[in-house]
Scaffold this motif. Sequence first.
Motif, PDB file in Angstrom:
ATOM      1  N   ARG A  48      48.597  37.496  46.859  1.00  0.00           N
ATOM      2  CA  ARG A  48      49.118  37.485  48.338  1.00  0.00           C
ATOM      3  C   ARG A  48      47.724  36.874  48.932  1.00  0.00           C
ATOM      4  O   ARG A  48      48.012  36.395  50.150  1.00  0.00           O
ATOM      5  N   ARG A  49      46.699  36.867  48.575  1.00  0.00           N
ATOM      6  CA  ARG A  49      45.704  36.478  49.379  1.00  0.00           C
ATOM      7  C   ARG A  49      45.008  35.104  48.604  1.00  0.00           C
ATOM      8  O   ARG A  49      44.759  35.217  47.165  1.00  0.00           O
ATOM      9  N   VAL A  50      44.916  33.982  49.177  1.00  0.00           N
ATOM     10  CA  VAL A  50      44.313  32.884  48.724  1.00  0.00           C
ATOM     11  C   VAL A  50      43.491  32.237  49.532  1.00  0.00           C
ATOM     12  O   VAL A  50      43.239  32.748  50.683  1.00  0.00           O
ATOM     13  N   GLY A  51      42.707  31.212  49.121  1.00  0.00           N
ATOM     14  CA  GLY A  51      41.875  30.381  49.719  1.00  0.00           C
ATOM     15  C   GLY A  51      40.457  30.710  49.595  1.00  0.00           C
ATOM     16  O   GLY A  51      40.233  31.711  49.046  1.00  0.00           O
ATOM     17  N   GLY A  52      39.546  29.442  49.780  1.00  0.00           N
ATOM     18  CA  GLY A  52      38.074  29.746  49.419  1.00  0.00           C
ATOM     19  C   GLY A  52      37.941  30.195  47.875  1.00  0.00           C
ATOM     20  O   GLY A  52      38.571  29.142  47.076  1.00  0.00           O
ATOM     21  N   GLY A  53      37.269  31.160  47.435  1.00  0.00           N
ATOM     22  CA  GLY A  53      37.242  31.480  46.144  1.00  0.00           C
ATOM     23  C   GLY A  53      38.337  32.378  45.541  1.00  0.00           C
ATOM     24  O   GLY A  53      38.082  33.106  44.689  1.00  0.00           O
ATOM     25  N   GLY A  54      39.447  32.120  46.245  1.00  0.00           N
ATOM     26  CA  GLY A  54      40.678  32.733  45.836  1.00  0.00           C
ATOM     27  C   GLY A  54      40.831  32.772  44.482  1.00  0.00           C
ATOM     28  O   GLY A  54      41.404  33.628  43.704  1.00  0.00           O
ATOM     29  N   ALA A  55      40.671  31.392  43.780  1.00  0.00           N
ATOM     30  CA  ALA A  55      41.043  31.218  42.120  1.00  0.00           C
ATOM     31  C   ALA A  55      40.135  32.119  41.498  1.00  0.00           C
ATOM     32  O   ALA A  55      40.569  32.635  40.545  1.00  0.00           O
ATOM     33  N   ALA A  56      38.798  32.162  41.754  1.00  0.00           N
ATOM     34  CA  ALA A  56      37.804  32.862  41.129  1.00  0.00           C
ATOM     35  C   ALA A  56      38.268  34.605  41.412  1.00  0.00           C
ATOM     36  O   ALA A  56      38.098  35.008  40.057  1.00  0.00           O
ATOM     37  N   MET A  57      38.729  34.956  42.495  1.00  0.00           N
ATOM     38  CA  MET A  57      38.923  36.309  42.715  1.00  0.00           C
ATOM     39  C   MET A  57      40.226  36.619  42.157  1.00  0.00           C
ATOM     40  O   MET A  57      40.273  37.807  41.710  1.00  0.00           O
ATOM     41  N   ALA A  58      41.113  35.936  42.202  1.00  0.00           N
ATOM     42  CA  ALA A  58      42.406  36.125  41.643  1.00  0.00           C
ATOM     43  C   ALA A  58      42.208  36.077  39.993  1.00  0.00           C
ATOM     44  O   ALA A  58      42.904  37.215  39.442  1.00  0.00           O
ATOM     45  N   ASP A  59      41.531  35.615  39.437  1.00  0.00           N
ATOM     46  CA  ASP A  59      41.158  35.810  38.130  1.00  0.00           C
ATOM     47  C   ASP A  59      40.444  36.987  37.699  1.00  0.00           C
ATOM     48  O   ASP A  59      40.605  37.763  36.813  1.00  0.00           O
ATOM     49  N   VAL A  60      39.707  37.421  38.318  1.00  0.00           N
ATOM     50  CA  VAL A  60      38.880  38.571  38.221  1.00  0.00           C
ATOM     51  C   VAL A  60      39.743  39.713  38.458  1.00  0.00           C
ATOM     52  O   VAL A  60      39.837  40.830  37.633  1.00  0.00           O
ATOM     53  N   ALA A  61      40.401  39.692  39.724  1.00  0.00           N
ATOM     54  CA  ALA A  61      41.343  41.193  40.077  1.00  0.00           C
ATOM     55  C   ALA A  61      42.497  41.143  39.378  1.00  0.00           C
ATOM     56  O   ALA A  61      43.095  42.149  38.863  1.00  0.00           O
ATOM     57  N   TYR A  62      42.889  39.876  38.841  1.00  0.00           N
ATOM     58  CA  TYR A  62      44.228  40.175  38.067  1.00  0.00           C
ATOM     59  C   TYR A  62      44.063  40.945  36.805  1.00  0.00           C
ATOM     60  O   TYR A  62      45.150  41.739  36.471  1.00  0.00           O
ATOM     61  N   HIS A  63      43.004  40.945  36.225  1.00  0.00           N
ATOM     62  CA  HIS A  63      42.756  41.742  34.738  1.00  0.00           C
ATOM     63  C   HIS A  63      42.273  43.134  35.165  1.00  0.00           C
ATOM     64  O   HIS A  63      41.748  43.842  34.195  1.00  0.00           O
ATOM     65  N   MET A  64      41.967  43.359  36.490  1.00  0.00           N
ATOM     66  CA  MET A  64      41.605  45.083  36.954  1.00  0.00           C
ATOM     67  C   MET A  64      42.647  46.021  36.752  1.00  0.00           C
ATOM     68  O   MET A  64      43.985  45.544  37.527  1.00  0.00           O
ATOM     69  N   SER A  65      42.610  46.925  36.407  1.00  0.00           N
ATOM     70  CA  SER A  65      43.331  48.106  36.520  1.00  0.00           C
ATOM     71  C   SER A  65      43.317  48.717  37.801  1.00  0.00           C
ATOM     72  O   SER A  65      42.301  48.576  38.368  1.00  0.00           O
TER      73      SER A  65
END
Length: 197
Positions: free
Chosen positions: A165-182
Amino acid sequence: MRRHLISHAIYAAALLTLGAVSAGAADTTAVQEKAAVCSGCHGENGISQTENIPSLAGQPDQFLQWQLVFFRAGSRKNEQMQPIAQDIANEDIRSLGAYFAAMTPPKAAEDGDPDLSKKGAQVAAGRRCASCHTDSFAGTKAVARLAGQREEYLVKALQDYKSSRRVGGGGAAMADVAYHMSEEEITAVAHYLAYFK
């Protein structure tokens, strides 16, 4: 004659200095007036007292500028921010970024759950949060300050990155980090960062 020229030069320099001071004061007043709109949600002195609204005080200048650009462009979605950001000028974006970056960041309260913080510290180390957000989690350049941020806002931000739902800037890095978090890891790391000193 020479003394007369020196006297005029000193007078001209003094006028230029006074002009710069009054222009600086006018600029400061103008940015304070623009920032007053922000304080309704983000709090006095940029420290939020409202659930799910982030504190802006002490956030890196470039980070703040980029977020306003993302809101203005519509790549970062928020019902409250979109109408405010859509007509904001580049000069105002720069001024507001510098204004809030210069403020004293929020101080973390006493940690009521040090065990949860310990788990959060392990998550932060495992996800290498400090590699972008710095060892003090104060952020840098276009990377957000996390230390002392509102806990429930950090949970929401991580959930938004996880669900794209949140993109932009370091979104790709953050999406990758957060995706794998419980959800448990998100809760723990948000608590750790909110109370980080």
